[in-house]
Scaffold this active site. Structure first.
Site, PDB file in Angstrom:
ATOM      1  CG  ASP A 198       1.140  -1.832   7.523  1.00  0.00           C
ATOM      2  OD1 ASP A 198       2.073  -2.653   7.588  1.00  0.00           O
ATOM      3  OD2 ASP A 198       1.285  -0.606   7.654  1.00  0.00           O
ATOM      4  CG  HIS A 205       4.036  -2.399  10.557  1.00  0.00           C
ATOM      5  ND1 HIS A 205       3.278  -1.622  11.394  1.00  0.00           N
ATOM      6  CD2 HIS A 205       4.238  -1.672   9.439  1.00  0.00           C
ATOM      7  CE1 HIS A 205       3.025  -0.459  10.786  1.00  0.00           C
ATOM      8  NE2 HIS A 205       3.588  -0.469   9.602  1.00  0.00           N
ATOM      9  CG  HIS A 249      -0.300   0.081   2.536  1.00  0.00           C
ATOM     10  ND1 HIS A 249       0.542  -0.909   3.025  1.00  0.00           N
ATOM     11  CD2 HIS A 249      -0.336   1.047   3.495  1.00  0.00           C
ATOM     12  CE1 HIS A 249       0.964  -0.560   4.227  1.00  0.00           C
ATOM     13  NE2 HIS A 249       0.461   0.626   4.537  1.00  0.00           N
ATOM     14  CG  HIS A 274      -3.529  -0.824   6.466  1.00  0.00           C
ATOM     15  ND1 HIS A 274      -3.439  -0.846   7.845  1.00  0.00           N
ATOM     16  CD2 HIS A 274      -2.594   0.084   6.048  1.00  0.00           C
ATOM     17  CE1 HIS A 274      -2.491   0.006   8.237  1.00  0.00           C
ATOM     18  NE2 HIS A 274      -1.968   0.575   7.172  1.00  0.00           N
ATOM     19  CG  HIS A 309      -0.210   4.219   4.824  1.00  0.00           C
ATOM     20  ND1 HIS A 309      -0.892   3.352   5.635  1.00  0.00           N
ATOM     21  CD2 HIS A 309      -1.103   5.185   4.467  1.00  0.00           C
ATOM     22  CE1 HIS A 309      -2.148   3.775   5.764  1.00  0.00           C
ATOM     23  NE2 HIS A 309      -2.300   4.869   5.066  1.00  0.00           N
ATOM     24  CG  ASP A 367       4.932   3.207   7.126  1.00  0.00           C
ATOM     25  OD1 ASP A 367       4.029   3.631   6.380  1.00  0.00           O
ATOM     26  OD2 ASP A 367       4.732   2.318   7.982  1.00  0.00           O
ATOM     27  CG  HIS A 368       4.450   0.100   4.023  1.00  0.00           C
ATOM     28  ND1 HIS A 368       4.450  -1.253   4.264  1.00  0.00           N
ATOM     29  CD2 HIS A 368       3.996   0.676   5.160  1.00  0.00           C
ATOM     30  CE1 HIS A 368       3.998  -1.488   5.484  1.00  0.00           C
ATOM     31  NE2 HIS A 368       3.709  -0.336   6.051  1.00  0.00           N
TER      32      HIS A 368
END
Lengths: 304, 304
Positions: free
Chosen positions: B208, B266, B61, B138, B63, B65-66
């Site tokens: 996530d 995570h 996804h 998520h 976000h 941080d990914h």
């Protein structure tokens, strides 16, 4: 306090031990960041600098290695509850660039980003110091920065004050602040007991550049010059072509400018194993030089 | 070879010891990356994985941080002379997302990026295995992934082959490959000496997510399930609200699905000092569980 923390000291390619470029300067209680390479936020955590007192980020140019740490840092500060605005300074189009960057993580920031476009010669006045944008030569829109403290009051001649009949205590303080005082019906003027204003400290950061005039001028008698020292003498042609500097070239400039300490950074990944060619080259020209390492700290004392 | 290397195991906030999420799987000579958090390229250098055999990046996804490690990694591979195209898979709009990302560093890549939009159920057929996109929960467009090896040939019964008169040598190989052989005027069929095809290995990565059906189904008897285990039991409400999983929830799912090994990742930054709440919670439900650490490697053997 005037303390430099090197968050990243790599050239275009990071190494296991060198993060992409980023430098933090703690000026009293305020944190200023110069460039923000990938991983800068994690390096701040490792150096335990905190993030909340970061007031401004100064970008030298938009090459990826100097900016890719921005979105992650912005998001983390938002997660941590930041509400204070953050200033981001940089060359022409910094506003567009930051808009793209912040659009990336689908992230809503809980604070305002204020972008400020700078051109060489622009000065940002701060409390007790200023930051000046310098013209540099890297083949793209780029600037360097100097941080220059205001002059500080001259030395107070305590013995002379006493000999003039001034009793130690509040009147000393009044004189030190530049006000005359009355003692036994006679006026003692501050210039009788306070010396000439003393220079503040100066730090110059060249960013990525060929040796150039504006960085030289800003570095005259500077306390610390942080200069692009990507390559050793055997790579001088490539340094010219890629618009970087050799360690020798940085040392020449530092010597001519009479800087106190030269710090070489943006170290090419080819020196992962052995940085001695850089240090040797520079040391032949200038003595007080160090090669920056990640998480290295430099406290800058006042000149004596 | 089927080896997992955890490049980053942090939750939304990195810590000094946990990079943002990224996982590398070495499948024979090919490297596959799942998520690419900030600093992934440097973690690859630290883990000495090389970069040139990286064929594909699978994003769960968008976000921050990914994904924030993608532009730096792409640029570094270009600097290193990559010419092979790179596949980047992800949910809806992966193409737009990568266009923005690659526009950032003013970087010309020397190779082609091929983006592929996936929806749950989509299967990417590879040589000897496939990767399937899984529906996850998520709160944004998101997918998980399973890597499933094809069945491998059954066990060869060497003693029986000899007893049937087959001499050790090329005829053994012919039988193992599924072909009949002639011995003394008699035909020996492969099914007489080769057992049932044996299962390949399966690795599932949830990304996530809340515990969910599609990840559960993909995890039935999986060799390794890498699952969101962000939080401990005391944070179960927050896990539900933020659409993550607790360690217990991941362990419940792993137990019901009969997975061999559960790896929690995570990990929330609140457990920097002490991860034991997570491990204790999970261990009460499921024995074979580990908490991923940065640079941890797991070699996956064949089932006996």
């Amino acid at each position: 306090m005037l303390k430099i923390t090197f968050l990243g000291t790599a050239g275009s390619l990071p190494t296991p031990y060198r993060n992409p470029p980023s430098i933090l300067i703690k000026k009293d209680s305020e944190l200023l960041m110069f460039d923000c390479g990938e991983g800068a936020q994690q390096q701040m955590m490792r150096a335990r600098t905190g993030m909340m007192s970061l007031s401004s980020i100064f970008i030298t140019h938009f090459h990826a290695d100097h900016v890719l740490g921005i979105p992650g840092l912005l998001q983390t500060m938002s997660f941590q509850g930041r509400t204070e605005p953050l200033y981001i300074y940089g060359p022409e189009k910094i506003d567009v660039f930051i808009q793209i960057l912040t659009a990336l993580g689908y992230c809503q920031l809980g604070y305002e980003i204020k972008t400020v476009e700078l051109k060489p010669g622009d000065i940002i006045e701060k409390n007790g110091y200023h930051i000046k944008a310098l013209k540099t030569e890297h083949g793209v829109k780029s600037i360097g920065y100097s941080l220059v403290e205001n002059k500080r009051p001259g030395k107070f001649d305590r013995d002379k004050a006493v000999s003039l009949g001034v009793p130690p205590g509040p009147l000393f303080s009044k004189l030190q602040k530049g006000n005359p005082v009355e003692v036994d019906g006679r006026t003692v003027h501050p210039e009788e007991v306070v010396g000439e204003p003393r220079p503040g400290r100066t730090v110059v950061y060249s960013g990525d550049t060929r040796p150039c005039e504006d960085v030289f001028n800003a570095s005259l008698e500077a306390d610390v010059l942080i200069h692009d020292g990507s390559l050793d003498d055997s790579q001088s042609e490539w340094a010219a072509e890629s618009m970087h500097s050799t360690a020798s070239e940085a040392a020449e400039l530092a010597k001519k400018a009479g800087v106190i300490k030269l710090v070489l950074t943006h170290i090419s990944s080819r020196y992962t194993e052995d940085e001695s060619p850089l240090l040797n080259d520079a040391n032949e020209i200038f003595e007080n030089v160090v090669i920056a390492d990640d998480l290295m700290e430099i406290n800058i004392p006042y000149k004596k």
